[in-house]
Design an enzyme around this catalytic site. Sequence first.
Site, PDB file in Angstrom:
ATOM      1  N   GLY A 157      63.285  57.022   2.675  1.00 34.09           N
ATOM      2  CA  GLY A 157      64.313  56.250   1.976  1.00 34.09           C
ATOM      3  C   GLY A 157      64.985  55.231   2.879  1.00 34.09           C
ATOM      4  O   GLY A 157      65.539  55.587   3.921  1.00 34.09           O
ATOM      5  N   GLY A 162      67.571  53.345   1.960  1.00 32.97           N
ATOM      6  CA  GLY A 162      68.856  52.995   1.338  1.00 32.97           C
ATOM      7  C   GLY A 162      69.952  53.019   2.388  1.00 32.97           C
ATOM      8  O   GLY A 162      69.684  52.893   3.597  1.00 32.97           O
ATOM      9  N   PHE A 163      71.181  53.218   1.949  1.00 33.10           N
ATOM     10  CA  PHE A 163      72.314  53.165   2.884  1.00 33.10           C
ATOM     11  C   PHE A 163      72.191  54.196   4.005  1.00 33.10           C
ATOM     12  O   PHE A 163      72.449  53.909   5.164  1.00 33.10           O
ATOM     13  CB  PHE A 163      73.628  53.396   2.131  1.00 33.10           C
ATOM     14  N   GLY A 164      71.795  55.432   3.648  1.00 34.08           N
ATOM     15  CA  GLY A 164      71.735  56.495   4.646  1.00 34.08           C
ATOM     16  C   GLY A 164      70.570  56.299   5.609  1.00 34.08           C
ATOM     17  O   GLY A 164      70.750  56.316   6.842  1.00 34.08           O
ATOM     18  N   VAL A 172      57.023  59.727  -1.361  1.00 37.74           N
ATOM     19  CA  VAL A 172      56.829  61.097  -0.882  1.00 37.74           C
ATOM     20  C   VAL A 172      56.902  62.038  -2.073  1.00 37.74           C
ATOM     21  O   VAL A 172      57.901  62.051  -2.797  1.00 37.74           O
ATOM     22  CB  VAL A 172      57.893  61.457   0.174  1.00 37.74           C
ATOM     23  N   GLU A 202      82.579  48.400 -14.570  1.00 38.63           N
ATOM     24  CA  GLU A 202      82.224  47.062 -14.086  1.00 38.63           C
ATOM     25  C   GLU A 202      81.305  46.346 -15.077  1.00 38.63           C
ATOM     26  O   GLU A 202      81.440  45.154 -15.322  1.00 38.63           O
ATOM     27  CB  GLU A 202      81.616  47.166 -12.685  1.00 38.63           C
ATOM     28  N   ALA A 224      78.374  55.156  -1.157  1.00 38.94           N
ATOM     29  CA  ALA A 224      77.688  54.546  -0.022  1.00 38.94           C
ATOM     30  C   ALA A 224      78.272  54.989   1.322  1.00 38.94           C
ATOM     31  O   ALA A 224      77.538  55.253   2.278  1.00 38.94           O
ATOM     32  CB  ALA A 224      77.752  53.025  -0.159  1.00 38.94           C
TER      33      ALA A 224
HETATM   34  C1  LIG Z   1      74.905  50.761 -10.313  1.00 40.54           C
HETATM   35  C2  LIG Z   1      75.479  51.466  -9.108  1.00 40.54           C
HETATM   36  C3  LIG Z   1      76.696  51.041  -8.589  1.00 40.54           C
HETATM   37  C4  LIG Z   1      77.232  51.679  -7.476  1.00 40.54           C
HETATM   38  N1  LIG Z   1      78.417  51.230  -6.977  1.00 40.54           N
HETATM   39  C5  LIG Z   1      78.923  51.783  -5.861  1.00 40.54           C
HETATM   40  C6  LIG Z   1      80.113  51.279  -5.267  1.00 40.54           C
HETATM   41  O1  LIG Z   1      80.727  50.328  -5.763  1.00 40.54           O
HETATM   42  N2  LIG Z   1      80.557  51.882  -4.120  1.00 40.54           N
HETATM   43  C7  LIG Z   1      79.899  52.933  -3.546  1.00 40.54           C
HETATM   44  O2  LIG Z   1      80.324  53.425  -2.497  1.00 40.54           O
HETATM   45  N3  LIG Z   1      78.788  53.434  -4.088  1.00 40.54           N
HETATM   46  C8  LIG Z   1      78.280  52.874  -5.221  1.00 40.54           C
HETATM   47  N4  LIG Z   1      77.123  53.376  -5.773  1.00 40.54           N
HETATM   48  C9  LIG Z   1      76.516  54.557  -5.155  1.00 40.54           C
HETATM   49  C10 LIG Z   1      75.724  54.191  -3.927  1.00 40.54           C
HETATM   50  O3  LIG Z   1      74.834  53.133  -4.227  1.00 40.54           O
HETATM   51  C11 LIG Z   1      74.975  55.410  -3.442  1.00 40.54           C
HETATM   52  O4  LIG Z   1      75.899  56.427  -3.168  1.00 40.54           O
HETATM   53  C12 LIG Z   1      74.176  55.098  -2.198  1.00 40.54           C
HETATM   54  O5  LIG Z   1      73.203  54.109  -2.490  1.00 40.54           O
HETATM   55  C13 LIG Z   1      73.505  56.354  -1.659  1.00 40.54           C
HETATM   56  O6  LIG Z   1      72.768  56.021  -0.529  1.00 40.54           O
HETATM   57  P1  LIG Z   1      71.455  56.831  -0.179  1.00 40.54           P
HETATM   58  O7  LIG Z   1      70.986  56.343   1.144  1.00 40.54           O
HETATM   59  O8  LIG Z   1      71.694  58.272  -0.362  1.00 40.54           O
HETATM   60  O9  LIG Z   1      70.404  56.427  -1.316  1.00 40.54           O
HETATM   61  P2  LIG Z   1      69.928  55.015  -1.814  1.00 40.54           P
HETATM   62  O10 LIG Z   1      70.755  53.926  -1.257  1.00 40.54           O
HETATM   63  O11 LIG Z   1      69.811  55.140  -3.295  1.00 40.54           O
HETATM   64  O12 LIG Z   1      68.464  54.878  -1.203  1.00 40.54           O
HETATM   65  C14 LIG Z   1      67.443  55.755  -1.549  1.00 40.54           C
HETATM   66  C15 LIG Z   1      66.116  55.122  -1.153  1.00 40.54           C
HETATM   67  O13 LIG Z   1      65.104  56.126  -1.228  1.00 40.54           O
HETATM   68  C16 LIG Z   1      63.942  55.588  -1.833  1.00 40.54           C
HETATM   69  N5  LIG Z   1      63.235  56.725  -2.431  1.00 40.54           N
HETATM   70  C17 LIG Z   1      63.685  57.563  -3.394  1.00 40.54           C
HETATM   71  N6  LIG Z   1      62.788  58.541  -3.638  1.00 40.54           N
HETATM   72  C18 LIG Z   1      61.746  58.312  -2.807  1.00 40.54           C
HETATM   73  C19 LIG Z   1      60.515  58.977  -2.577  1.00 40.54           C
HETATM   74  N7  LIG Z   1      60.186  60.105  -3.220  1.00 40.54           N
HETATM   75  N8  LIG Z   1      59.647  58.471  -1.671  1.00 40.54           N
HETATM   76  C20 LIG Z   1      59.964  57.337  -0.996  1.00 40.54           C
HETATM   77  N9  LIG Z   1      61.132  56.665  -1.167  1.00 40.54           N
HETATM   78  C21 LIG Z   1      62.014  57.150  -2.044  1.00 40.54           C
HETATM   79  C22 LIG Z   1      64.472  54.566  -2.831  1.00 40.54           C
HETATM   80  O14 LIG Z   1      63.500  53.586  -3.116  1.00 40.54           O
HETATM   81  C23 LIG Z   1      65.687  53.991  -2.083  1.00 40.54           C
HETATM   82  O15 LIG Z   1      65.340  52.878  -1.317  1.00 40.54           O
HETATM   83  C24 LIG Z   1      76.552  52.762  -6.879  1.00 40.54           C
HETATM   84  C25 LIG Z   1      75.334  53.172  -7.390  1.00 40.54           C
HETATM   85  C26 LIG Z   1      74.787  52.527  -8.501  1.00 40.54           C
HETATM   86  C27 LIG Z   1      73.450  52.961  -9.049  1.00 40.54           C
END
Ligand SMILES: Cc1cc2nc3c(=O)[nH]c(=O)nc-3n(C[C@H](O)[C@H](O)[C@H](O)COP(=O)(O)OP(=O)(O)OC[C@H]3O[C@@H](n4cnc5c(N)ncnc54)[C@H](O)[C@@H]3O)c2cc1C
Length: 440
Positions: free
Chosen positions: A16, A18-20, A84, A175, A322
């Site tokens: 992943g 994403g943010f983490g 994965v 929003e 996030a």
């Molecule tokens: C519409 C919306 C608005 C939001 N607004 C806010 C906000 O204003 N403020 C805030 O703090 N938070 C907000 N959030 C929440 C925030 O986006 C999440 O808490 C944050 O993205 C979590 O980070 P993460 O790294 O856990 O996962 P993510 O950032 O979701 O990243 C996960 C990554 O894993 C990848 N992935 C998933 N499954 C698999 C797999 N099986 N194999 C390979 N890759 C995979 C995905 O493609 C993605 O790139 C919002 C979320 C959404 C959907």
Amino acid sequence: MDNFKSSKFPLVVIIGGGFGGLEVAKHLADKPVDILMLDKHNYHSFPPLYYQVATGSLECESIAFSLRKNFEGQKNFRFRVAEVNRVDTDNSFLETTIGEIAYDYLVIATGSTTNFFGNDQIEKYAMPMKTIPEALNLRYMFLQNLEEAVIARTVEEREPFLNFVMVGAGPTGVELAGSFAELRNHVLVKDYPELKKEEMRVYLVDFLPKVLGPMSEEASNKARSFLESMGVEVILQVKVESYDGTNLKFEDGRVIRTKNVVWSAGVKGNVPEGFSKDTIVGGNRIKTDVNCRVAGIENVFAIGDVGAVITDDTPKGHPGVAQVAIQQGKSVAKNLLRIINNENLEPFKYNDLGSMATIGRNKAVADLGKIKLQGFIAWLIWMFIHLISILGFKNKVAVFITWIGSYINYNGGTRLILRRFIRNETPQTAEEVTKEAIQS
Ligand SMILES: Cc1cc2nc3c(=O)[nH]c(=O)nc-3n(C[C@H](O)[C@H](O)[C@H](O)COP(=O)(O)OP(=O)(O)OC[C@H]3O[C@@H](n4cnc5c(N)ncnc54)[C@H](O)[C@@H]3O)c2cc1C
């Protein structure tokens, strides 16, 4: 089995970007580890602004950034587009769409997806918004429905195409509802002179008694009054019972005729297969200790939306935002280095920086510790924080310029139907939606 272990250093696989995941890789730069990041997309995206993509105010390219480009020059970093499917924690390898991959340490940062709570009918017809392709689907669907409304012959025929319903009054629902209302009030009335403004109705519904549930009373009350001043109809304390693609039925018997339902009423963790049931807690999240280490598994960590640090202080884990993912990513990177150096781990401590939501032009609410702000100042802070958080200088400039343009002329964004959205009769996974978007 693909061997990514090319040197004397341990291999850290991050699932992943994403943010983490991004934060883990960033904080392991120039350290004695090899990093392999796997993501089913080749980009990092910025979910807080998906709603602006959905309403056509922003182009999706300005809130997405190439993962390869982001880590250009980081010598210990490699990236593969791969999904994965399964984790074999006994033998430390992954089953992925590009084959099996062995790891020394694994960080699961796969985020979350929409939770329809097992209601197949709602899943079939309501629109989720957890990925960029889903936000684009939403945009095309609502533009297509406006075109349908224009050619409808009677008010009755027109009605379902012009009712926009957001289910879930968290930040995403609020929003989106605010953004739709603004679009209706300032843009659609000009784009569609054939349609009456009063006929385009925007609803925000939730079974909870307040909008923006986790925020302060002040923020919640103000957000509701902002929404109502913009003409959003807020319906609280009633559960959605069913949705057949035209009739949205509530438990109290009310029905809204609508072809536009956005479901943002719940999320669940994206957990790959391979974890025992007792490792999974509420919201389909992986239970971890205070170091974000999966309970009972020494070399596997779960962070962000997919992980839940379960302690007496946090019996349900941390919120799915996030900041939690970012701070856990940093903490896990540091702990991985401590493990390699045979040092004691430092428990993760969440520093809550506050929360905010924007409702529309000059209208936002912010809870920043004891400081509670509403209105123009909160809106300026919201814009600033979001602008600096978007990845890539070019993206920041693009978003800033688009926002300035929208502020000046009330008519920002393009409303082009570049590909036709066809509702799938069987629920699609996020991957299927992505594949379709790429193919079309
Ligand atoms: C519409 C919306 C608005 C939001 N607004 C806010 C906000 O204003 N403020 C805030 O703090 N938070 C907000 N959030 C929440 C925030 O986006 C999440 O808490 C944050 O993205 C979590 O980070 P993460 O790294 O856990 O996962 P993510 O950032 O979701 O990243 C996960 C990554 O894993 C990848 N992935 C998933 N499954 C698999 C797999 N099986 N194999 C390979 N890759 C995979 C995905 O493609 C993605 O790139 C919002 C979320 C959404 C959907």
